[in-house]
Design a protein around this motif. Structure first.
Motif, PDB file in Angstrom:
ATOM      1  N   ASN A  83      -4.662   5.167   0.677  1.00  0.00           N
ATOM      2  CA  ASN A  83      -5.509   6.299   0.096  1.00  0.00           C
ATOM      3  C   ASN A  83      -5.204   6.801  -1.319  1.00  0.00           C
ATOM      4  OD1 ASN A  83      -6.528   6.379   3.087  1.00  0.00           O
ATOM      5  ND2 ASN A  83      -4.657   7.835   3.534  1.00  0.00           N
ATOM      6  N   GLY A  84      -6.243   7.622  -1.849  1.00  0.00           N
ATOM      7  CA  GLY A  84      -5.961   8.112  -3.304  1.00  0.00           C
ATOM      8  C   GLY A  84      -6.859   7.638  -4.038  1.00  0.00           C
ATOM      9  N   THR A  85      -7.077   8.559  -5.193  1.00  0.00           N
ATOM     10  CA  THR A  85      -7.743   8.384  -6.371  1.00  0.00           C
ATOM     11  C   THR A  85      -7.190   7.608  -7.208  1.00  0.00           C
ATOM     12  OG1 THR A  85      -7.117  10.154  -7.624  1.00  0.00           O
ATOM     13  CG2 THR A  85      -9.023  10.567  -5.873  1.00  0.00           C
ATOM     14  N   ARG A 144     -10.220   6.200  -2.014  1.00  0.00           N
ATOM     15  CA  ARG A 144     -10.230   4.751  -1.639  1.00  0.00           C
ATOM     16  C   ARG A 144     -10.213   3.670  -2.763  1.00  0.00           C
ATOM     17  NH1 ARG A 144      -9.124   6.956   2.432  1.00  0.00           N
ATOM     18  NH2 ARG A 144      -9.839   6.658   4.607  1.00  0.00           N
ATOM     19  N   THR A 145      -9.663   4.201  -3.852  1.00  0.00           N
ATOM     20  CA  THR A 145      -9.862   3.107  -4.851  1.00  0.00           C
ATOM     21  C   THR A 145      -9.169   1.923  -4.926  1.00  0.00           C
ATOM     22  OG1 THR A 145     -10.017   5.326  -6.465  1.00  0.00           O
ATOM     23  CG2 THR A 145      -9.221   3.118  -7.628  1.00  0.00           C
ATOM     24  N   ALA A 146      -7.932   1.820  -4.528  1.00  0.00           N
ATOM     25  CA  ALA A 146      -7.158   0.442  -4.579  1.00  0.00           C
ATOM     26  C   ALA A 146      -7.864  -0.280  -3.513  1.00  0.00           C
ATOM     27  CB  ALA A 146      -5.540   0.682  -4.234  1.00  0.00           C
ATOM     28  N   TYR A 147      -8.067   0.428  -2.356  1.00  0.00           N
ATOM     29  CA  TYR A 147      -8.791  -0.283  -1.067  1.00  0.00           C
ATOM     30  C   TYR A 147     -10.030  -0.721  -1.517  1.00  0.00           C
ATOM     31  CZ  TYR A 147     -10.644  -0.830   3.541  1.00  0.00           C
ATOM     32  OH  TYR A 147     -11.010  -1.606   4.917  1.00  0.00           O
ATOM     33  N   GLY A 148     -10.813   0.005  -2.130  1.00  0.00           N
ATOM     34  CA  GLY A 148     -12.115  -0.413  -2.142  1.00  0.00           C
ATOM     35  C   GLY A 148     -12.272  -1.375  -3.195  1.00  0.00           C
TER      36      GLY A 148
END
Length: 245
Positions: A83-85, A144-148
Motif C-alpha cells: 500500500n502507499g503512494t 498502489r504505486t509499487a504494486y501497480g
C-alpha cells in the motif's frame, strides 16, 4: 477431465486463488505440483503433490524445476501487495515488490521453459499463466504505486514471453482479477485503521456490488491452462466484475 495427462506447477497454492486453482486442475485430471513458502498451508491438499518453495530463492527455483520435470502448464500465482503512494514507498518495499511479483516469476518461468518447450514439441502447446491484476496495471488506483508498477511489469513480461515463443507452441497470458475475497485481502482489511469501512470501500469499487470469490476466478485459470485456449496468447485477461468497463 479437460487436463488429463498434463502436469502443472502452481505457486502460492497454500490458500486463495492458488489453492483453488490447484484443486480445480486436479479435478480436471492433471498431475499438480502445489507449492508455497508456508508448508503448513499446503496441508490437506489431497490428490496433489506438494513442495515448500520460496520463489525468491534462485537455488530453490532451479531445484523445483529439475524435480518436477517437463510441464504442460505453469501458474505463477505468488505475489505481494504494498500500500502507499510514491511518497510512502521505501526503497526496500519497491525492491521486494519487484523481486517477488516480477523477478521470481521470470526466474521460475526461465527454469521451467526448456521442459515446456519439449512438451510443446510433442503435444503442440504448453501454457504459462502469470498473476497480474486489474489494479493499477490496467486501471489506476490510489495507494498502489509499487504494486501497480510491478503488476504492469508482469503484463510486459507476459507479452515478451508470448512473442518470443509463440512459434514453438508456448502460450503465455496474464490473469487480471478484480477484488477477490481471499485470506490476503482479509489480512489487509483487518490491518486497516477502520476494517468495516475498508471492506465497504473494496466492495464499492466493484460495479457488481460484491467481492469476487475464488470460484469466479478459477474457471479462467483452467481455461487458460487447458488446450481450449490454444489460440490465446499474450493477453491480459480481465476477470474484474466490471471495474474496467
Amino acid at each position: 477431465m479437460r487436463l488429463q495427462n498434463k502436469t502443472f506447477l502452481v505457486t502460492a497454492a497454500g490458500q486463495g486463488i492458488g489453492r483453488a486453482s490447484a484443486l480445480a486442475c486436479r479435478d480436471e485430471g492433471a498431475r499438480v505440483i502445489a507449492t508455497d513458502i508456508n508448508g503448513t498451508l499446503l496441508e490437506g491438499l489431497e490428490g496433489v503433490e506438494t513442495a515448500v518453495l520460496d520463489v525468491t530463492r534462485p537455488d530453490a527455483v532451479e531445484a523445483i524445476a529439475a524435480r518436477v520435470g517437463p510441464l504442460d502448464g505453469l501458474f505463477n500465482c505468488a505475489g505481494v501487495v504494498h500500500n502507499g503512494t510514491l511518497l510512502d514507498i521505501r526503497d526496500e518495499d519497491w525492491a521486494f515488490a519487484f523481486d517477488l511479483n516480477v523477478t521470481a516469476m521470470m526466474r521460475l518461468t526461465r527454469a521451467c521453459l526448456p521442459g515446456m518447450l519439449d512438451r510443446a514439441a510433442k503435444t503442440g502447446t504448453a501454457s504459462i499463466l502469470n498473476m497480474a491484476s486489474m489494479a493499477s496495471s490496467i486501471k489506476g488506483f490510489a495507494n498502489r504505486t509499487a504494486y501497480g508498477a510491478s503488476k504492469a511489469a508482469v503484463i510486459g513480461l507476459t507479452k515478451a514471453i508470448a512473442a518470443d515463443f509463440v512459434k514453438q507452441g508456448i502460450r503465455c497470458n496474464a490473469l487480471c482479477p478484480g477484488t477477490v475475497d481471499t485470506p490476503s485481502l482479509r489480512g489487509r482489511i483487518a490491518a486497516s485503521a477502520d476494517p468495516v469501512q475498508a471492506e465497504k470501500d473494496f466492495i464499492a469499487r466493484q460495479p457488481m456490488g460484491r467481492l469476487a470469490t475464488v470460484d469466479d476466478i478459477v474457471p479462467m485459470v483452467v481455461f487458460l491452462l487447458s488446450d481450449e485456449s490454444r489460440f490465446v496468447s499474450g493477453q491480459a485477461m480481465l476477470v474484474d466484475g466490471g471495474v474496467t468497463i
